[in-house]
Design a protein around this motif. Structure first.
Motif, PDB file in Angstrom:
ATOM      1  N   GLY A  24       0.819  -1.203   0.000  1.00 36.92           N
ATOM      2  CA  GLY A  24       0.000   0.000   0.000  1.00 36.92           C
ATOM      3  C   GLY A  24       0.853   1.253   0.000  1.00 36.92           C
ATOM      4  O   GLY A  24       1.915   1.303  -0.630  1.00 36.92           O
ATOM      5  N   SER A  25       0.411   2.266   0.747  1.00 34.73           N
ATOM      6  CA  SER A  25       1.121   3.536   0.733  1.00 34.73           C
ATOM      7  C   SER A  25       0.712   4.373   1.941  1.00 34.73           C
ATOM      8  O   SER A  25      -0.070   3.926   2.788  1.00 34.73           O
ATOM      9  N   LEU A  26       1.243   5.594   1.986  1.00 36.68           N
ATOM     10  CA  LEU A  26       0.948   6.549   3.054  1.00 36.68           C
ATOM     11  C   LEU A  26       0.242   7.772   2.493  1.00 36.68           C
ATOM     12  O   LEU A  26       0.520   8.205   1.373  1.00 36.68           O
ATOM     13  N   LEU A  27      -0.666   8.331   3.294  1.00 35.39           N
ATOM     14  CA  LEU A  27      -1.251   9.642   3.045  1.00 35.39           C
ATOM     15  C   LEU A  27      -1.058  10.478   4.296  1.00 35.39           C
ATOM     16  O   LEU A  27      -1.037   9.946   5.425  1.00 35.39           O
ATOM     17  N   HIS A  28      -0.916  11.785   4.122  1.00 34.20           N
ATOM     18  CA  HIS A  28      -0.757  12.691   5.255  1.00 34.20           C
ATOM     19  C   HIS A  28      -1.841  13.755   5.186  1.00 34.20           C
ATOM     20  O   HIS A  28      -1.988  14.438   4.168  1.00 34.20           O
ATOM     21  N   GLU A  29      -2.617  13.876   6.270  1.00 34.04           N
ATOM     22  CA  GLU A  29      -3.695  14.856   6.317  1.00 34.04           C
ATOM     23  C   GLU A  29      -3.804  15.439   7.723  1.00 34.04           C
ATOM     24  O   GLU A  29      -3.865  14.688   8.714  1.00 34.04           O
ATOM     25  N   ASP A  30      -3.816  16.749   7.794  1.00 37.93           N
ATOM     26  CA  ASP A  30      -4.075  17.463   9.052  1.00 37.93           C
ATOM     27  C   ASP A  30      -3.176  16.967  10.188  1.00 37.93           C
ATOM     28  O   ASP A  30      -3.629  16.771  11.325  1.00 37.93           O
ATOM     29  N   GLY A  31      -1.892  16.758   9.887  1.00 38.30           N
ATOM     30  CA  GLY A  31      -0.942  16.365  10.913  1.00 38.30           C
ATOM     31  C   GLY A  31      -0.933  14.888  11.256  1.00 38.30           C
ATOM     32  O   GLY A  31      -0.195  14.464  12.149  1.00 38.30           O
ATOM     33  N   THR A  32      -1.739  14.089  10.566  1.00 38.32           N
ATOM     34  CA  THR A  32      -1.813  12.652  10.832  1.00 38.32           C
ATOM     35  C   THR A  32      -1.404  11.870   9.591  1.00 38.32           C
ATOM     36  O   THR A  32      -1.783  12.228   8.470  1.00 38.32           O
ATOM     37  N   TYR A  33      -0.621  10.820   9.811  1.00 39.97           N
ATOM     38  CA  TYR A  33      -0.240   9.913   8.729  1.00 39.97           C
ATOM     39  C   TYR A  33      -1.207   8.726   8.717  1.00 39.97           C
ATOM     40  O   TYR A  33      -1.596   8.218   9.774  1.00 39.97           O
ATOM     41  N   THR A  60       1.108   9.803  14.305  1.00 40.37           N
ATOM     42  CA  THR A  60       1.535  11.203  14.276  1.00 40.37           C
ATOM     43  C   THR A  60       3.048  11.326  14.165  1.00 40.37           C
ATOM     44  O   THR A  60       3.569  12.442  14.069  1.00 40.37           O
ATOM     45  N   ASP A  61       3.759  10.180  14.178  1.00 42.00           N
ATOM     46  CA  ASP A  61       5.221  10.245  14.156  1.00 42.00           C
ATOM     47  C   ASP A  61       5.886   9.271  13.179  1.00 42.00           C
ATOM     48  O   ASP A  61       7.118   9.229  13.093  1.00 42.00           O
ATOM     49  N   LEU A  62       5.105   8.471  12.469  1.00 43.57           N
ATOM     50  CA  LEU A  62       5.592   7.453  11.529  1.00 43.57           C
ATOM     51  C   LEU A  62       6.226   6.250  12.217  1.00 43.57           C
ATOM     52  O   LEU A  62       6.693   5.332  11.540  1.00 43.57           O
ATOM     53  N   TYR A  63       6.231   6.246  13.542  1.00 40.15           N
ATOM     54  CA  TYR A  63       6.819   5.122  14.285  1.00 40.15           C
ATOM     55  C   TYR A  63       5.745   4.238  14.922  1.00 40.15           C
ATOM     56  O   TYR A  63       5.812   3.012  14.853  1.00 40.15           O
TER      57      TYR A  63
END
Length: 361
Positions: A24-33, A60-63
């Motif tokens: 899949g993939s990542l999206l970033h919106e309004d400070g959230t991944y 919120t931190d990618l971890y």
């Protein structure tokens, strides 16, 4: 709690469960991944289950990732539904259409036969519910394999990169609502047969240039990645070679890149997101390029090929290999890190037009 990314190690969500968001993939919106992908938790040898819906996580931190559940659940009461677990759902990609505000998800459906068809769903929210709007179709009349969806950050136009199965790579313009192709397309990297045919295209932009990282076609076995660059979405593309350092077996760190994510606040930080589908295989056991080449060469010559070494794969234990991309001039380079932190990656360029355009919601 995690405070770093550890490529190739088992990654657990905030509930202590293995993360299942493959291909899949990542999206970033309004400070959230948001990290979405194939839910492989029930994909064990002999189960008959390829994918049990599409799962999504937030962070919120990618971890540290919180499980948001199945944003596209399986359909269990209709074996003919493209969302039934037996239909081999593959490679979800979701984009937001800046004109309609809709979230558009494309799925590759392999089914039981040789054809590979597409299903398209839309939703008003990233987390659903999603509704099927097109299914069982061949874009441009072609069987479509692995793919990527791209939205231009300036004009909002959509593009669909896909493998024309066992043949070449296609870049097709999407219609205004992103649910179909217009008919305008270009062809790239024609090859006679696997494993030379390029699949799993991952597109990203940097300094106005368009990059594609692709994989060879060797089933779940890893193989050498290849990166190419162009001045436009439709090319022509110039092949730059394998972005991974040269090794004896050349298996891209035993992984397959599925997408490239540009960090929203560190504009020159690009992260290659990859799956390690067969984590129990050693580097040497992972190398099956020659076997695939011999098999498909014999098939192309009208000979009876040796059977392919395709054991049952337990992708329910597949891991992830996320690594930062370094640039040697304009050439992407992906180096191994046992552990790395977003905060420690140094970038040198200011924010630019490559960053995604904010769209009112």
């Amino acid at each position: 709690m995690y405070d770093s990314i550890r490529p190739g190690q088992t990654w657990l969500d905030t509930n202590g469960n293995r993360i299942h968001a493959h291909a899949g993939s990542l999206l970033h919106e309004d400070g959230t991944y948001y990290w979405y992908g194939e839910n492989k938790e029930r994909t064990k040898p002999g189960s008959g289950i390829w994918t049990w819906g599409i799962r999504c996580y937030s962070s919120t931190d990618l971890y540290n990732w919180t499980d948001l559940g199945l944003i596209i659940p399986p359909v269990l009461d209709d074996p003919t539904s493209p969302l039934h677990p037996s239909q081999l759902i593959d490679r979800p990609h979701i984009v937001r259409n800046p004109r309609t505000g809709k979230y558009v998800c494309w799925l590759k459906i392999m089914g039981a036969g040789e054809e590979q068809l597409c299903t398209v769903l839309t939703a008003d929210s990233l987390t659903g519910p999603y509704e099927i709007v097109r299914t069982g179709f061949s874009p441009l009349g072609m069987y479509a394999g692995d793919f990527d969806l791209v939205v231009d950050p300036v004009d909002g136009k959509g593009y669909y990169y896909f493998e024309r199965v066992h043949s070449e790579l296609i870049c097709a313009d999407l219609t205004a609502d992103f649910t179909d192709v217009t008919g305008y397309y270009s062809t790239h990297f024609p090859r006679r047969h696997p494993p030379l045919v390029r699949e799993a295209p991952a597109h990203f932009r940097r300094d106005g240039k368009h990059y594609l990282i692709t994989s060879g076609t060797t089933w779940y076995y890893p193989n050498p990645s290849e990166v190419a660059v162009a001045d436009t979405y439709h090319g022509p593309f110039t092949v730059l070679g394998d972005p991974h350092p040269p090794t004896a077996t050349r298996t891209s760190f035993r992984s397959q890149i599925t997408s490239v994510f540009q960090h929203p606040t560190q504009p020159d930080l690009y992260i290659a997101l990859a799956d390690r589908w067969l984590p129990r295989l050693s580097e040497e056991e992972s190398d099956h390029h020659d076997a695939f080449h011999a098999h498909y060469s014999a098939k192309a010559a009208g000979l009876r090929p040796e059977p392919m070494p395709l054991p049952d794969a337990d992708t329910s234990i597949a891991d992830y290999v996320w690594l930062p991309i370094r640039f040697d001039g304009d050439t992407p380079v992906i180096e191994w890190h046992d552990e790395w932190r977003i905060e420690d990656v140094t970038t040198h360029r200011p924010a630019e037009a490559d960053a995604a355009v904010a769209v009112p919601r």
